[in-house]
Design an enzyme around this catalytic site. Structure first.
Site, PDB file in Angstrom:
ATOM      1  N   GLY A  50       0.788  -1.235   0.000  1.00  0.00           N
ATOM      2  CA  GLY A  50       0.000   0.000   0.000  1.00  0.00           C
ATOM      3  C   GLY A  50       0.814   1.276   0.000  1.00  0.00           C
ATOM      4  O   GLY A  50       0.244   2.366   0.073  1.00  0.00           O
ATOM      5  N   LYS A  51       2.129   1.193  -0.080  1.00  0.00           N
ATOM      6  CA  LYS A  51       2.944   2.409   0.040  1.00  0.00           C
ATOM      7  C   LYS A  51       3.130   3.090  -1.331  1.00  0.00           C
ATOM      8  O   LYS A  51       2.736   2.546  -2.355  1.00  0.00           O
ATOM      9  CB  LYS A  51       4.281   2.060   0.698  1.00  0.00           C
TER      10      LYS A  51
END
Ligand SMILES: *Cc1c(COP(=O)(O)O)cnc(C)c1O
Length: 409
Positions: free
Chosen positions: A196-197
């Site tokens: 998710g980064k």
């Protein structure tokens, strides 16, 4: 029955959990193909690991960058380089990922939690100062949601107390403070490449530093402390294997080349949302320091429940129906309320390193943290993505506005 009302419309937002909101393409494929065809999958022999580290360092204007297996590994490597003695204290934040805390205990350090600013959810020089003691060995600051901490004040305090600063920049790629990138202002910066980064290889991490000795230690800590390239290499100290493979490095290199555009897109669309949400009584848009930029890993609103029924949770429930999956109260409870801290479950029955700690340092109770409680209570974390279009942002704005109107007291 048909309806034409705009607010009845449901839109699919790009998600960072699949290809709708991720940017993998021909670039990553070509690099990964090259690795597989070369037959060399270890970064100790291949070229992609080295290229990734060099390009990452260049991009962030740091002297050194090293790849590692996760953001948690990055923190472990950073703390190891500071080399605390068992029972030393490291001041960190009450609102963070467990991956930024477990490594402290593994290295024998006691986490001492600083309070946070109720609007940014970040630690400040003031909150850190209150958590310092003669046993403090280092400070870890976490730049939450893409919004950097107020680093001028924090670095001034650290300098005055002669303490190293580790920046947890897992959520904050290419944010600037006074022209310098978050992660390169303190002694060591840590990044995560988790799914998710901002940039991702599913799992992965990076550490950066400008300091020769810290760089050397971190390189060794990733490599079982084996002195690669030395005349008489040996295993110099206790360390793990935190290397990535060439496959990960190749994918990460492709992602790094897209990072600037990813960040610029996130900022552009977030600025539109901020503009569209001005003047709505009961909610506040992100608070950003004048000398800093916010790179919007997430977009946070604070919701005043004296004006809006149900506060952030009420808002989230209405947004969910519209396919906008926000996180009210973010991690809900601060890190120190998790079992690992409450019951001191560490190594066997030892409670190490808490058994070595001052009792005031490990007084992990909610009533000691009113601002953390307030910050978590009020925050509504909206998902954000580099593939949002103006239409997505208008959809979010429209539904935030509608939720406020529905819930207004
Ligand atoms: C994601 C994250 C980490 C941990 O990274 P992993 O790659 O999941 O180990 C650490 N700190 C913060 C603030 C994070 O958001």
């Amino acid at each position: 029955m048909t309806t034409t009302a705009q607010t009845e419309r449901i839109m699919m937002l790009p998600s960072d959990q699949d290809s709708s909101g991720r940017t993998f393409g021909a670039e990553e494929l070509a690099y990964v193909k090259e690795v597989l065809e070369s037959g060399t999958l270890t970064t100790t022999k291949g070229k992609f690991g080295k290229m990734l580290e060099q390009k990452f360092a260049e991009k962030f204007e740091a002297k050194y960058a090293y790849a590692c297996t996760s953001g948690s590994a990055a923190i472990h490597i950073a703390v190891a380089a500071i080399n605390p003695n068992p029972g030393d204290e490291i001041v960190t934040t009450s609102i963070t990922d467990m991956g930024a805390l477990a490594p402290l205990m593994y290295r024998g350090a006691v986490p001492v939690f600083a309070e946070v600013d109720t609007k940014t959810l970040n630690v400040t020089a003031k909150t850190i100062e209150k958590a310092l003691s003669p046993r403090t060995k280092a400070i870890i600051v976490t730049h939450l949601f893409g919004n950097p901490c107020e680093m001028d004040d924090i670095m001034a305090l650290a300098k005055e107390r002669n303490l190293p600063v580790i920046e947890d920049s897992a959520q904050t790629f290419l944010a600037k403070v006074n022209g310098k990138y978050a992660g390169t202002i303190g002694d060591i910066g840590c990044f995560s490449l988790q799914q998710g980064k901002h940039m991702t290889t599913g799992e992965g991490g990076m550490v950066v530093t400008n300091d020769d000795a810290l760089a050397r230690h971190m390189f060794l800590y990733i490599n079982k402390a084996w002195g690669y390239g030395d005349a008489n290499p040996d295993h110099y100290f206790m360390a793990l294997n935190y290397r990535v493979s060439e496959l990960q490095a190749a994918a990460a290199l492709g992602q790094l080349e897209k990072l600037e555009e990813c960040v610029q897109n996130r900022i552009r669309t977030a600025d539109i949302l901020t503009e569209m949400l001005q003047g709505i009584d009961g909610i506040e848009t992100p608070k950003i320091a004048e000398n800093a930029s916010h790179v919007y890993w997430k977009y946070c609103l604070t919701v005043d429940d004296s004006k809006i029924e149900g506060g952030s949770v009420g808002m989230a429930n209405l947004l969910k129906v519209k396919n906008i999956f926000s996180a009210p109260r973010y991690i809900v409870k601060p890190a120190f309320m998790c079992q690992v801290f409450q019951e001191k479950k560490t190594l066997g029955d030892s409670q190490f390193p808490f058994n070595l700690a001052r009792s005031e340092a490990i007084d992990y109770r909610m009533e000691n943290y009113p601002d953390t409680a307030k910050a978590l209570h009020d925050v509504l974390v909206l998902p954000w993505n580099e593939k949002y279009t103006n239409a997505h942002v208008e959809y979010i704005a429209e539904n935030v506005r509608a939720a406020v109107e529905t819930l207004r007291k």
